[in-house]
Design an enzyme around this catalytic site. Structure first.
Site, PDB file in Angstrom:
ATOM      1  N   HIS A 199       3.788  -6.273  11.319  1.00 40.38           N
ATOM      2  CA  HIS A 199       3.494  -6.339   9.890  1.00 40.38           C
ATOM      3  C   HIS A 199       4.736  -6.580   9.031  1.00 40.38           C
ATOM      4  CE1 HIS A 199       0.842  -6.080   6.541  1.00 40.38           C
ATOM      5  NE2 HIS A 199       1.371  -4.967   6.056  1.00 40.38           N
ATOM      6  N   SER A 248       1.509  -7.726   1.925  1.00 41.09           N
ATOM      7  CA  SER A 248       0.527  -6.754   2.393  1.00 41.09           C
ATOM      8  C   SER A 248      -0.501  -6.488   1.289  1.00 41.09           C
ATOM      9  CB  SER A 248       1.230  -5.484   2.866  1.00 41.09           C
ATOM     10  OG  SER A 248       0.335  -4.661   3.571  1.00 41.09           O
ATOM     11  N   GLN A 249      -0.633  -5.244   0.790  1.00 41.03           N
ATOM     12  CA  GLN A 249      -1.532  -5.015  -0.327  1.00 41.03           C
ATOM     13  C   GLN A 249      -1.161  -5.922  -1.499  1.00 41.03           C
ATOM     14  OE1 GLN A 249      -3.001  -1.036  -2.412  1.00 41.03           O
ATOM     15  NE2 GLN A 249      -0.958  -1.581  -3.139  1.00 41.03           N
ATOM     16  N   ASP A 257       0.671  -8.834  14.209  1.00 43.11           N
ATOM     17  CA  ASP A 257       0.401  -7.919  13.099  1.00 43.11           C
ATOM     18  C   ASP A 257      -0.939  -7.227  13.315  1.00 43.11           C
ATOM     19  OD1 ASP A 257       0.019  -6.629  10.693  1.00 43.11           O
ATOM     20  OD2 ASP A 257       0.496  -8.371   9.447  1.00 43.11           O
ATOM     21  N   TYR A 314       0.828  -1.213   0.000  1.00 46.15           N
ATOM     22  CA  TYR A 314       0.000   0.000   0.000  1.00 46.15           C
ATOM     23  C   TYR A 314       0.856   1.255   0.000  1.00 46.15           C
ATOM     24  CZ  TYR A 314      -4.239   2.655   1.336  1.00 46.15           C
ATOM     25  OH  TYR A 314      -5.315   3.498   1.386  1.00 46.15           O
TER      26      TYR A 314
END
Length: 322
Positions: free
Chosen positions: A303, A187-188, A273, A92
Site C-alpha cells: 500500500h 488511499s482514502q 497492495d 484514513y
C-alpha cells in the site's frame, strides 16, 4: 506478499460489478445543493510557522451541514498573483497535521490546500482538528460503517461534501487560480479525489494514488485488511444485511464517480497492495470517463505504492496541466 489479485492483462479490462443507483446524480445534486445553502464562510488566518519560504493560512470553511472544517493553505512567500492550485485529501485516520508536513507543492510555485477529514486525525501524522457532529446508527469501530443504514446518513456523504466545499473554499482565496486547480490524494485521499473529480466538473486534473473507496462489492470480499474489513465485521454481526449495505455503499463507490470524470487523470496502483487491491483501483481507472488518463503500476509494492517515485511522476505530469 506475492501477487494475489488479477493478472495484468485482466486488470486492464476489468470492470466492477457495482450497480449504480438510478438516483445517483439526483442524490448528489440534492446533497450539494443543501450544503450550498450555508454560507461558505471561508476564513484565512495567517500563521507564524517560523518558515521563511512559504506563507501559511489556517483555514476554516463550512462543509456538510454548515459544519466548520479546517485546512491549511500554503503559498510561496511573496506571492503577488493567482497561482495554480493543488487541493489535497489525506489518508484514513489522518488529519491536516502541521504546516511543515506539507511543503512539497508550495515549493513548486503552486498554492497548496490540504483538507482536514472530519472526525479523523488521531491515527498518524500531526493530527487533526475537525469534529464530526453527526451521530449515527450502530457501527463497527472505524468510519466505514458509520451511518451505513442509509445513504443519507453515511459518513462519506459528509466527507465528500466537505471535499467539494474545500475546493470551493481554496478557490475563493484571491491568490489561487480557479481555472488551474487539480485534486490529489493517496488511499482514502485518493478515493476522495475521485469523488471530487466526478462532482466538480471544471478541474484541470486529478491524481489519485492507490485509491480507497472503490469497487466495494469486490473489495469487501477480496481483502481481510482494514479498513475494508470493517464492512465484513459489521455484516458478521448484522447477518442478512449484505444487499442493504452494498446498496448504501453504491452511492459512494469511486467507480460511479469515475464514470463522470471530466478531467485528465493520473492514477497509481500497486500489485501487492492488500489494503486497496489493484483490481479495485483499476475498476475506477477503467471507468474514468476522460480519455486523457494514465496509470502508474508498481509491481512489487504494497500500500505504500510508488511513494517518492510517484511524487516525482506527479511533478512531471502536472507540468502539462497547471
Amino acid at each position: 506478499m506475492p501477487l494475489f489479485d488479477l493478472a495484468d492483462e485482466e486488470l486492464r479490462t476489468y470492470r466492477s460489478a457495482s450497480t449504480e443507483p438510478e438516483d445517483f446524480d439526483a442524490f448528489w445534486s440534492k446533497t450539494l445543493q443543501e450544503a450550498r445553502e450555508h454560507d461558505l464562510d471561508a476564513r484565512f488566518e495567517p500563521v507564524d510557522t517560523g518558515l521563511t519560504t512559504v506563507q501559511v493560512y489556517d483555514v476554516t470553511f463550512a462543509g456538510f451541514g454548515g459544519h466548520p472544517v479546517k485546512g491549511w493553505l500554503t503559498l510561496p512567500a511573496g506571492t503577488g498573483e493567482p497561482l495554480p492550485l493543488v487541493v489535497e485529501f489525506v489518508g484514513y485516520g489522518g488529519g491536516r497535521g502541521l504546516p511543515h508536513e506539507h511543503l512539497l507543492w508550495a515549493s513548486t510555485g503552486r498554492a497548496h490546500f490540504i483538507m482536514d477529514t472530519r472526525g479523523q486525525g488521531s491515527a498518524w501524522g500531526g493530527g487533526g482538528g475537525t469534529a464530526d457532529p453527526v451521530g449515527g446508527a450502530p457501527a463497527y469501530p472505524g468510519f466505514m460503517t458509520r451511518g451505513i443504514d442509509a445513504p443519507e446518513n453515511y459518513y462519506y456523504r459528509r466527507v465528500f461534501t466537505d471535499a467539494v466545499r474545500a475546493v470551493e473554499a481554496a478557490r475563493s482565496h484571491p491568490l489561487t487560480d480557479a481555472a488551474r486547480t487539480v485534486a490529489i490524494g493517496g488511499s482514502q485521499g485518493g478515493g476522495i479525489t475521485i469523488a471530487v473529480g466526478g462532482l466538480v466538473p471544471d478541474l484541470a486534473g486529478i491524481a489519485p494514488d492507490v485509491p480507497f473507496l472503490c469497487d466495494f462489492p469486490r473489495a469487501a470480499v477480496l481483502t481481510d485488511r482494514h479498513p475494508y474489513r470493517e464492512i465484513g465485521l459489521f455484516l458478521k454481526t448484522h447477518r442478512g444485511r449484505t444487499q442493504d449495505v452494498l446498496g448504501t455503499l453504491a452511492y459512494f463507490d469511486g467507480v460511479h464517480f469515475a464514470s463522470r470524470g471530466s478531467a485528465p487523470a493520473l492514477f497509481s496502483a500497486a500489485l501487492e497492495d492488500q489494503t486497496c487491491p489493484p483490481s479495485t483501483v483499476f475498476a475506477a481507472f477503467n471507468a474514468w470517463a476522460h480519455e486523457d488518463k494514465e496509470i502508474k503500476v508498481y509491481d512489487f509494492n504494497d500500500h505504500e505504492g510508488g511513494g517518492p517515485y510517484q511524487e516525482a511522476a506527479k511533478l512531471r505530469w502536472l507540468r502539462s496541466y497547471v
